[in-house]
Write a protein that holds these residues in place. Structure first.
Motif, PDB file in Angstrom:
ATOM      1  N   LYS A 187     -13.947 -31.228  22.907  1.00 15.70           N
ATOM      2  CA  LYS A 187     -12.527 -31.128  23.130  1.00 15.70           C
ATOM      3  C   LYS A 187     -12.258 -31.052  24.634  1.00 15.70           C
ATOM      4  N   SER A 188     -13.135 -32.170  25.191  1.00 11.86           N
ATOM      5  CA  SER A 188     -13.092 -32.493  26.658  1.00 11.86           C
ATOM      6  C   SER A 188     -13.420 -31.076  27.449  1.00 11.86           C
ATOM      7  N   ASP A 189     -14.147 -30.294  27.015  1.00 11.94           N
ATOM      8  CA  ASP A 189     -14.486 -29.103  28.080  1.00 11.94           C
ATOM      9  C   ASP A 189     -15.562 -29.594  29.299  1.00 11.94           C
ATOM     10  N   THR A 190     -15.215 -28.964  30.128  1.00  8.85           N
ATOM     11  CA  THR A 190     -16.004 -29.343  31.589  1.00  8.85           C
ATOM     12  C   THR A 190     -17.048 -28.379  31.459  1.00  8.85           C
ATOM     13  N   MET A 191     -18.211 -28.602  32.343  1.00  8.20           N
ATOM     14  CA  MET A 191     -19.360 -28.005  32.648  1.00  8.20           C
ATOM     15  C   MET A 191     -18.782 -26.799  33.465  1.00  8.20           C
ATOM     16  N   ILE A 192     -19.673 -25.512  32.828  1.00  6.85           N
ATOM     17  CA  ILE A 192     -19.391 -24.318  33.486  1.00  6.85           C
ATOM     18  C   ILE A 192     -20.692 -23.955  34.301  1.00  6.85           C
ATOM     19  N   ARG A 193     -20.424 -23.809  35.508  1.00  5.74           N
ATOM     20  CA  ARG A 193     -21.567 -23.298  36.369  1.00  5.74           C
ATOM     21  C   ARG A 193     -21.225 -21.837  37.129  1.00  5.74           C
ATOM     22  N   ARG A 194     -22.359 -20.923  36.787  1.00  4.95           N
ATOM     23  CA  ARG A 194     -22.099 -19.784  37.764  1.00  4.95           C
ATOM     24  C   ARG A 194     -23.379 -19.504  38.310  1.00  4.95           C
ATOM     25  N   GLU A 195     -23.184 -18.589  39.594  1.00  6.63           N
ATOM     26  CA  GLU A 195     -24.249 -18.142  40.298  1.00  6.63           C
ATOM     27  C   GLU A 195     -23.990 -16.687  40.891  1.00  6.63           C
ATOM     28  N   VAL A 196     -24.969 -15.719  40.641  1.00  9.07           N
ATOM     29  CA  VAL A 196     -24.714 -14.624  41.074  1.00  9.07           C
ATOM     30  C   VAL A 196     -26.088 -13.870  41.569  1.00  9.07           C
ATOM     31  N   PHE A 197     -25.898 -13.067  42.288  1.00  8.51           N
ATOM     32  CA  PHE A 197     -27.249 -12.279  42.978  1.00  8.51           C
ATOM     33  C   PHE A 197     -27.304 -10.975  42.057  1.00  8.51           C
ATOM     34  N   VAL A 198     -28.504 -10.639  41.707  1.00 10.61           N
ATOM     35  CA  VAL A 198     -28.644  -9.389  40.933  1.00 10.61           C
ATOM     36  C   VAL A 198     -29.696  -8.660  41.773  1.00 10.61           C
ATOM     37  N   SER A 199     -29.696  -7.294  41.319  1.00 10.67           N
ATOM     38  CA  SER A 199     -30.543  -6.306  42.410  1.00 10.67           C
ATOM     39  C   SER A 199     -31.825  -6.529  41.729  1.00 10.67           C
ATOM     40  N   PRO A 200     -32.868  -5.907  42.622  1.00  8.81           N
ATOM     41  CA  PRO A 200     -34.281  -5.856  42.133  1.00  8.81           C
ATOM     42  C   PRO A 200     -34.421  -5.124  40.786  1.00  8.81           C
ATOM     43  N   ALA A 201     -33.757  -4.016  40.396  1.00 10.46           N
ATOM     44  CA  ALA A 201     -33.843  -3.359  39.384  1.00 10.46           C
ATOM     45  C   ALA A 201     -33.457  -4.304  38.099  1.00 10.46           C
ATOM     46  N   VAL A 202     -32.491  -5.155  38.294  1.00 10.84           N
ATOM     47  CA  VAL A 202     -32.454  -6.068  37.200  1.00 10.84           C
ATOM     48  C   VAL A 202     -33.553  -7.056  37.151  1.00 10.84           C
ATOM     49  N   VAL A 203     -33.906  -7.624  38.231  1.00 10.39           N
ATOM     50  CA  VAL A 203     -35.259  -8.420  38.009  1.00 10.39           C
ATOM     51  C   VAL A 203     -36.291  -7.696  37.296  1.00 10.39           C
ATOM     52  N   ASP A 204     -36.714  -6.520  37.677  1.00  4.99           N
ATOM     53  CA  ASP A 204     -37.668  -5.808  37.216  1.00  4.99           C
ATOM     54  C   ASP A 204     -37.467  -5.536  35.653  1.00  4.99           C
ATOM     55  N   GLU A 205     -36.396  -5.302  35.346  1.00  2.00           N
ATOM     56  CA  GLU A 205     -36.085  -5.280  33.775  1.00  2.00           C
ATOM     57  C   GLU A 205     -36.251  -6.576  33.225  1.00  2.00           C
ATOM     58  N   VAL A 206     -35.973  -7.587  33.557  1.00  2.00           N
ATOM     59  CA  VAL A 206     -36.079  -8.744  32.777  1.00  2.00           C
ATOM     60  C   VAL A 206     -37.548  -9.043  32.837  1.00  2.00           C
ATOM     61  N   LYS A 207     -38.331  -8.718  33.978  1.00  2.00           N
ATOM     62  CA  LYS A 207     -39.695  -8.918  33.799  1.00  2.00           C
ATOM     63  C   LYS A 207     -40.522  -7.979  32.934  1.00  2.00           C
ATOM     64  N   ARG A 208     -39.900  -6.708  32.788  1.00  2.00           N
ATOM     65  CA  ARG A 208     -40.314  -5.730  31.779  1.00  2.00           C
ATOM     66  C   ARG A 208     -40.161  -6.361  30.538  1.00  2.00           C
ATOM     67  N   LYS A 237     -31.440 -14.315  42.642  1.00  2.00           N
ATOM     68  CA  LYS A 237     -30.361 -15.349  42.187  1.00  2.00           C
ATOM     69  C   LYS A 237     -30.364 -15.807  40.628  1.00  2.00           C
ATOM     70  N   LEU A 238     -29.210 -15.451  40.021  1.00  2.00           N
ATOM     71  CA  LEU A 238     -29.149 -15.992  38.636  1.00  2.00           C
ATOM     72  C   LEU A 238     -28.191 -17.112  38.564  1.00  2.00           C
ATOM     73  N   ARG A 239     -28.763 -18.138  38.042  1.00  2.00           N
ATOM     74  CA  ARG A 239     -27.932 -19.319  38.035  1.00  2.00           C
ATOM     75  C   ARG A 239     -27.548 -19.267  36.607  1.00  2.00           C
ATOM     76  N   TYR A 240     -26.508 -20.186  36.058  1.00  2.00           N
ATOM     77  CA  TYR A 240     -26.398 -20.370  34.765  1.00  2.00           C
ATOM     78  C   TYR A 240     -25.229 -21.581  34.752  1.00  2.00           C
ATOM     79  N   ALA A 241     -25.705 -22.407  33.690  1.00  2.00           N
ATOM     80  CA  ALA A 241     -24.960 -23.618  33.516  1.00  2.00           C
ATOM     81  C   ALA A 241     -24.558 -23.897  31.952  1.00  2.00           C
ATOM     82  N   ASN A 242     -23.624 -24.148  31.695  1.00  2.00           N
ATOM     83  CA  ASN A 242     -23.206 -24.566  30.333  1.00  2.00           C
ATOM     84  C   ASN A 242     -22.218 -25.814  30.233  1.00  2.00           C
ATOM     85  N   ASN A 243     -22.868 -26.635  29.332  1.00  2.00           N
ATOM     86  CA  ASN A 243     -22.146 -27.974  29.360  1.00  2.00           C
ATOM     87  C   ASN A 243     -21.787 -28.222  28.147  1.00  2.00           C
ATOM     88  N   SER A 244     -20.555 -28.636  27.369  1.00  2.00           N
ATOM     89  CA  SER A 244     -19.789 -28.697  26.216  1.00  2.00           C
ATOM     90  C   SER A 244     -18.937 -29.565  26.441  1.00  2.00           C
TER      91      SER A 244
END
Length: 153
Positions: free
Chosen positions: A46-67, A36-43
């Motif tokens: 100019k009255s921007d609102t918070m951006i929240r995103r959540e997505v699931f990535v594959s075990p290969a992506v988790v392994d690459e981040v670990k590497r 599970k990849l969670r992302y948040a950006n609050n700015s």
């Protein structure tokens, strides 16, 4: 399953932010062992609102981040001589990899000059480049997921 156990021992969270003219502005991402990849950006600019995103990535992506993290050798560093967070901002990097759990905190780094002028330029350079690489990868994953159009069948 050995592969699942290896993923359970991995977690990464990155935060960069400050409190200023437009309130608390920050960017944060977190990758859990489940993928599970969670992302948040609050700015509030100019009255921007918070951006929240959540997505699931594959075990290969988790392994690459670990590497990427292991190859950076960031876990051998110590943030004691890095500039403390201040009103300009703060950065946090938390990593759990295997039996090692480490957290780094420092002032916001705006450019390589900040790194070169620090008391520990080599350690802070590893932190700087690792966080840049992780941010680029996470932004790419989030952007690709949310902007991709499904192929009609």
């Amino acid at each position: 399953m050995a592969g699942t156990e290896a993923h359970d021992e991995f977690y990464v969270r990155y935060y960069v932010g400050h409190k200023g003219k437009f309130g608390h502005e920050f960017m944060e991402f977190e990758l859990s062992p489940s993928g599970k990849l969670r992302y948040a950006n609050n700015s509030n600019y100019k009255s921007d609102t918070m951006i929240r995103r959540e997505v699931f990535v594959s075990p290969a992506v988790v392994d690459e981040v670990k590497r990427i993290i292991e190859q950076s050798e960031i876990t051998k560093e110590d943030d004691r001589s890095w500039k403390e967070p201040d009103k300009v901002g703060r950065q946090e990097l938390e990593i759990k990899i295997g039996n090692e759990h480490i957290a780094f905190t420092c002032a916001e780094i705006n450019n390589l000059l900040d790194v070169q002028e620090s008391a520990d330029p080599e350690g802070l350079r590893k932190f700087y480049y690792l966080t840049m690489d992780l941010k680029c990868l996470m932004f790419s994953l989030i952007t690709t997921h949310f902007k991709a159009k499904p192929i009609p069948t």
